[in-house]
Scaffold this motif. Structure first.
Motif: not given
Length: 295
Positions: A184-188, A232-233, A235-245, A287-291
């Motif tokens: 972090p903080p600039q993964f894009e 990786v992007h 996968a983390v997007k899917a985790d975030h959408a599923a409510g993972a903290d 990656v999470r911060l980007c998502v």
């Protein structure tokens, strides 16, 4: 021209951070300095090549993360000219904000990990824009703006080779696993993929990774790395959408990366080295911060 790879033995571990010495004419050029904590190892490495560190007149840093540019100010104070991205210059001249931010993350481990980062005199810092050229000895270095890992990231081109900083990821010598550098903080991911595709289209003969060393299977490496960024992007997007903290995203990220690394022949000892050089928790956060920004 001769290119020398120096292992900075970060945290007494081989194969994590490299600096490159370019020997051309009667001048020496450094590409990457490593952190302040490995400065004496770098100096000893230069001396071990039978070279005079006083001939280091040019220092090029791909970006200002501490593992790449932490010792740049010391070299500037010795009289070397330091070259960097436009958005990196202010942090080399006054690194206080960068240091304070890093200290919040690393806390009591800050000094042992990274050592001091000295301010560079303003007149010793030169900005390179995309395509700018620097004459060093008998060769020319071209800076390419390569965002994605950081917005202030340059890759450096000499002839048919490229010094990639973090834009081509981390790969231990002799292995196939590609670790996505996503601090972090600039993964894009969109500009990151575009930067990798630009390198791939250039047809370089060799890459020189800061983490770590010479890569000769250039096309396979870069095309594979492009896919890894996307993977990786997603996968983390899917985790975030599923409510993972945050903690669960970190756990899942590490689990996936470890499984992939093992499937590609990475030993447990090498996995520990990879974690020391490109920590999965840190990358998961990047990656999470980007998502979370909607990217």
């Amino acid at each position: 021209m001769r290119i020398h790879t120096l292992d900075l033995l970060f945290q007494n571990t081989p194969g994590l951070i490299a600096a490159y010495v370019i020997e051309s004419g009667d001048e020496l050029t450094l590409i990457e300095t490593g952190p302040g904590s490995t400065l004496e190892t770098l100096r000893a490495g230069i001396h071990g090549l039978g070279l005079d560190e006083k001939k280091v007149r040019h220092v090029l840093v791909t970006h200002v993360h501490l593992d790449h540019a932490g010792a740049a100010g010391w070299w500037a104070l010795q009289g070397a000219q330091v070259y960097c991205h436009a958005n990196a210059a202010r942090h080399l001249i006054n690194p206080s904000k960068l240091i304070a931010s890093a200290r919040m993350i690393y806390q009591e481990r800050m000094d042992s990990l990274w050592g001091p980062m000295l301010p560079a005199p303003a007149d010793k810092v030169t900005v390179l824009n995309d395509g700018d050229r620097v004459r060093v000895g008998e060769v020319e270095v071209i800076g390419w703006d390569t965002p994605g890992h950081a917005r202030h990231h340059l890759a450096f081109i000499i002839g048919n080779v490229c010094f990639t900083g973090d834009v081509a990821g981390m790969r231990l010598p002799g292995t196939e696993y590609l670790s996505v550098t996503a601090a972090p903080p600039q993964f894009e991911p969109v500009p990151y993929v575009a930067s990798v595709e630009r390198l791939a289209a250039a047809g370089f003969e060799k890459l020189y990774l800061t983490h770590f060393g010479e890569v000769t299977d250039v096309s396979d490496h870069l095309l594979g790395y492009r896919q890894r960024i996307q993977d990786v992007h997603e996968a983390v997007k899917a985790d975030h959408a599923a409510g993972a903290d945050e903690a669960e995203i970190r756990r899942r990220y590490a689990e996936r990366e470890h499984a992939l690394a093992v499937s590609l022949g990475i030993s447990e000892a090498d996995w520990v080295r990879l974690e020391a050089g490109n920590n999965t928790a840190m990358c998961a956060d990047g990656v999470r911060l980007c998502v979370e920004k909607g990217m």
